[in-house]
Scaffold this motif. Structure first.
Motif, PDB file in Angstrom:
ATOM      1  N   ILE A  79       0.830  -1.210   0.000  1.00 54.81           N
ATOM      2  CA  ILE A  79       0.000   0.000   0.000  1.00 54.81           C
ATOM      3  C   ILE A  79       0.863   1.257   0.000  1.00 54.81           C
ATOM      4  O   ILE A  79       2.071   1.204   0.276  1.00 54.81           O
ATOM      5  CB  ILE A  79      -0.974   0.014   1.193  1.00 54.81           C
ATOM      6  N   ASP A  80       0.219   2.385  -0.305  1.00 57.12           N
ATOM      7  CA  ASP A  80       0.909   3.672  -0.381  1.00 57.12           C
ATOM      8  C   ASP A  80       0.438   4.655   0.686  1.00 57.12           C
ATOM      9  O   ASP A  80       1.027   5.728   0.851  1.00 57.12           O
ATOM     10  CB  ASP A  80       0.684   4.306  -1.761  1.00 57.12           C
ATOM     11  N   GLY A  81      -0.625   4.295   1.380  1.00 58.51           N
ATOM     12  CA  GLY A  81      -1.147   5.142   2.438  1.00 58.51           C
ATOM     13  C   GLY A  81      -2.028   4.307   3.348  1.00 58.51           C
ATOM     14  O   GLY A  81      -2.605   3.303   2.922  1.00 58.51           O
ATOM     15  N   LEU A  82      -2.120   4.729   4.612  1.00 60.80           N
ATOM     16  CA  LEU A  82      -2.898   3.993   5.609  1.00 60.80           C
ATOM     17  C   LEU A  82      -4.019   4.876   6.135  1.00 60.80           C
ATOM     18  O   LEU A  82      -3.762   5.977   6.641  1.00 60.80           O
ATOM     19  CB  LEU A  82      -1.994   3.554   6.762  1.00 60.80           C
ATOM     20  N   LEU A  83      -5.248   4.384   6.021  1.00 65.24           N
ATOM     21  CA  LEU A  83      -6.415   5.077   6.563  1.00 65.24           C
ATOM     22  C   LEU A  83      -6.924   4.284   7.760  1.00 65.24           C
ATOM     23  O   LEU A  83      -7.394   3.155   7.610  1.00 65.24           O
ATOM     24  CB  LEU A  83      -7.506   5.198   5.499  1.00 65.24           C
ATOM     25  N   VAL A  84      -6.811   4.865   8.957  1.00 63.97           N
ATOM     26  CA  VAL A  84      -7.293   4.234  10.181  1.00 63.97           C
ATOM     27  C   VAL A  84      -8.653   4.846  10.494  1.00 63.97           C
ATOM     28  O   VAL A  84      -8.756   6.029  10.801  1.00 63.97           O
ATOM     29  CB  VAL A  84      -6.311   4.440  11.352  1.00 63.97           C
ATOM     30  N   THR A  85      -9.681   4.046  10.390  1.00 66.67           N
ATOM     31  CA  THR A  85     -11.055   4.539  10.450  1.00 66.67           C
ATOM     32  C   THR A  85     -11.543   4.677  11.889  1.00 66.67           C
ATOM     33  O   THR A  85     -10.890   4.263  12.844  1.00 66.67           O
ATOM     34  CB  THR A  85     -11.999   3.596   9.686  1.00 66.67           C
ATOM     35  N   GLY A  86     -12.741   5.238  12.025  1.00 61.82           N
ATOM     36  CA  GLY A  86     -13.361   5.392  13.325  1.00 61.82           C
ATOM     37  C   GLY A  86     -14.099   4.139  13.748  1.00 61.82           C
ATOM     38  O   GLY A  86     -14.161   3.143  13.026  1.00 61.82           O
ATOM     39  N   GLY A  87     -14.673   4.200  14.947  1.00 56.18           N
ATOM     40  CA  GLY A  87     -15.429   3.061  15.462  1.00 56.18           C
ATOM     41  C   GLY A  87     -16.034   3.407  16.807  1.00 56.18           C
ATOM     42  O   GLY A  87     -15.525   4.256  17.541  1.00 56.18           O
ATOM     43  N   MET A  88     -17.110   2.742  17.142  1.00 55.42           N
ATOM     44  CA  MET A  88     -17.826   3.005  18.388  1.00 55.42           C
ATOM     45  C   MET A  88     -17.250   2.160  19.521  1.00 55.42           C
ATOM     46  O   MET A  88     -17.898   1.258  20.055  1.00 55.42           O
ATOM     47  CB  MET A  88     -19.321   2.743  18.193  1.00 55.42           C
ATOM     48  N   PHE A  89     -16.003   2.432  19.869  1.00 59.12           N
ATOM     49  CA  PHE A  89     -15.328   1.737  20.959  1.00 59.12           C
ATOM     50  C   PHE A  89     -14.195   2.625  21.438  1.00 59.12           C
ATOM     51  O   PHE A  89     -13.920   3.676  20.849  1.00 59.12           O
ATOM     52  CB  PHE A  89     -14.802   0.371  20.506  1.00 59.12           C
ATOM     53  N   ASP A  90     -13.529   2.223  22.513  1.00 58.81           N
ATOM     54  CA  ASP A  90     -12.480   3.050  23.107  1.00 58.81           C
ATOM     55  C   ASP A  90     -11.156   2.301  23.173  1.00 58.81           C
ATOM     56  O   ASP A  90     -11.115   1.070  23.181  1.00 58.81           O
ATOM     57  CB  ASP A  90     -12.896   3.485  24.519  1.00 58.81           C
ATOM     58  N   ILE A  91     -10.089   3.056  23.252  1.00 57.87           N
ATOM     59  CA  ILE A  91      -8.741   2.509  23.364  1.00 57.87           C
ATOM     60  C   ILE A  91      -8.447   2.239  24.831  1.00 57.87           C
ATOM     61  O   ILE A  91      -8.789   3.035  25.707  1.00 57.87           O
ATOM     62  CB  ILE A  91      -7.723   3.504  22.776  1.00 57.87           C
ATOM     63  N   ASP A  92      -7.812   1.113  25.110  1.00 56.88           N
ATOM     64  CA  ASP A  92      -7.460   0.744  26.473  1.00 56.88           C
ATOM     65  C   ASP A  92      -6.599   1.851  27.098  1.00 56.88           C
ATOM     66  O   ASP A  92      -5.518   2.164  26.588  1.00 56.88           O
ATOM     67  CB  ASP A  92      -6.686  -0.573  26.463  1.00 56.88           C
ATOM     68  N   PRO A  93      -7.036   2.470  28.206  1.00 58.98           N
ATOM     69  CA  PRO A  93      -6.248   3.550  28.818  1.00 58.98           C
ATOM     70  C   PRO A  93      -4.836   3.144  29.221  1.00 58.98           C
ATOM     71  O   PRO A  93      -3.953   3.999  29.342  1.00 58.98           O
ATOM     72  CB  PRO A  93      -7.086   3.945  30.044  1.00 58.98           C
ATOM     73  N   GLN A  94      -4.603   1.858  29.453  1.00 58.60           N
ATOM     74  CA  GLN A  94      -3.240   1.420  29.793  1.00 58.60           C
ATOM     75  C   GLN A  94      -2.261   1.744  28.678  1.00 58.60           C
ATOM     76  O   GLN A  94      -1.056   1.922  28.941  1.00 58.60           O
ATOM     77  CB  GLN A  94      -3.231  -0.079  30.076  1.00 58.60           C
ATOM     78  N   LEU A  95      -2.754   1.839  27.439  1.00 64.02           N
ATOM     79  CA  LEU A  95      -1.870   2.135  26.309  1.00 64.02           C
ATOM     80  C   LEU A  95      -1.398   3.577  26.325  1.00 64.02           C
ATOM     81  O   LEU A  95      -0.425   3.911  25.646  1.00 64.02           O
ATOM     82  CB  LEU A  95      -2.586   1.838  24.982  1.00 64.02           C
TER      83      LEU A  95
END
Length: 239
Positions: A56-72
């Motif tokens: 690939i030549d570019g990365l698209l990281v999309t949205g979502g109805m969830f949350d990232i682990d706060p430990q990260l």
């Protein structure tokens, strides 16, 4: 014929158990990439991220109805969150690999938040309870309708955005990004919530908290043009 830049797009995943589990991606993400001159390719969750990044030549990281682990991002969870660890781990690996290659990255909504975390930043876990005077950033209306203004507060290295300009956008989120030394704040809402960021060093790495795939705001074209121009340049330089 000029080769279109290939954009890897991260999908969501539903909660149906195997073998009926499904990848999910709203059509307008792919449509936006196609309209901007790219070729969207959905990236199934897999450990072999390097193989994807070679193609690939570019990365698209999309949205979502969830949350990232706060430990990260070095915090403890202050409420119950819906998390998707498999997806987050996959997208983190992709972001790291793309950054190592200088590959353009666009993070949208949750994707912006994960990009910030990967760049060493942190998150406000819940805007309503943590940001005094904040207005509603997750309205009960379609994301095809703009909801509030953002102001361009710094000049971008990659996007054609006029400083101090106001744009009406369609944010749908309850968390937001904290400032960090590794990225510049490009846009903010009037209640101080960060709405766009850009890595200070390296290649194109931009996050927007709103949803430009709907094409609801005049600023959306600048986001897609900048991203696809960077992907086209990356393709030209690497192939």
């Amino acid at each position: 014929m000029t080769r279109k830049p290939i954009i890897g797009v991260t999908p969501d995943i539903n909660d149906i158990g195997a073998p009926e589990t499904e990848y999910l991606l709203r059509k307008n993400y792919a449509d936006a990439v196609l309209s901007a001159g790219g070729l969207p390719i959905i990236l199934p969750f897999a450990a072999a991220c390097d193989l994807y990044l070679q193609e690939i030549d570019g990365l698209l990281v999309t949205g979502g109805m969830f949350d990232i682990d706060p430990q990260l991002y070095r915090q403890l969870a202050r409420k119950d969150f819906v998390m998707k660890p498999e997806r987050t781990a996959f997208e983190k690996a992709l972001i790291k690999g793309a950054r190592d290659r200088g590959m353009p990255i666009l993070g949208i909504c949750n994707g912006m938040q994960l990009l910030a975390v990967c760049l060493g930043g942190g998150l406000i876990q819940d805007i309503p309870s943590e940001v005094e005077g904040a207005f509603e950033h997750k309205p009960a209306q379609s994301a095809s309708i703009t909801h509030h203004n953002v102001e361009i507060v710094s000049r971008s290295r990659h996007l054609d955005l006029a400083p101090d300009a106001l744009h009406s956008v369609n944010s749908v989120h309850h968390q937001s990004v904290l400032p960090a030394d590794s990225y510049n704040v490009l846009a903010a809402a009037s209640d101080s919530v960060i709405e766009a960021l850009e890595a200070r060093e390296g290649g194109f790495a931009v996050g927007v908290q709103w949803h430009p795939e709907y094409g609801a705001s005049e600023i959306d074209d600048a986001v897609w043009r900048g991203f696809l121009a960077a992907a086209a340049q990356f393709s030209s330089n690497s192939r």
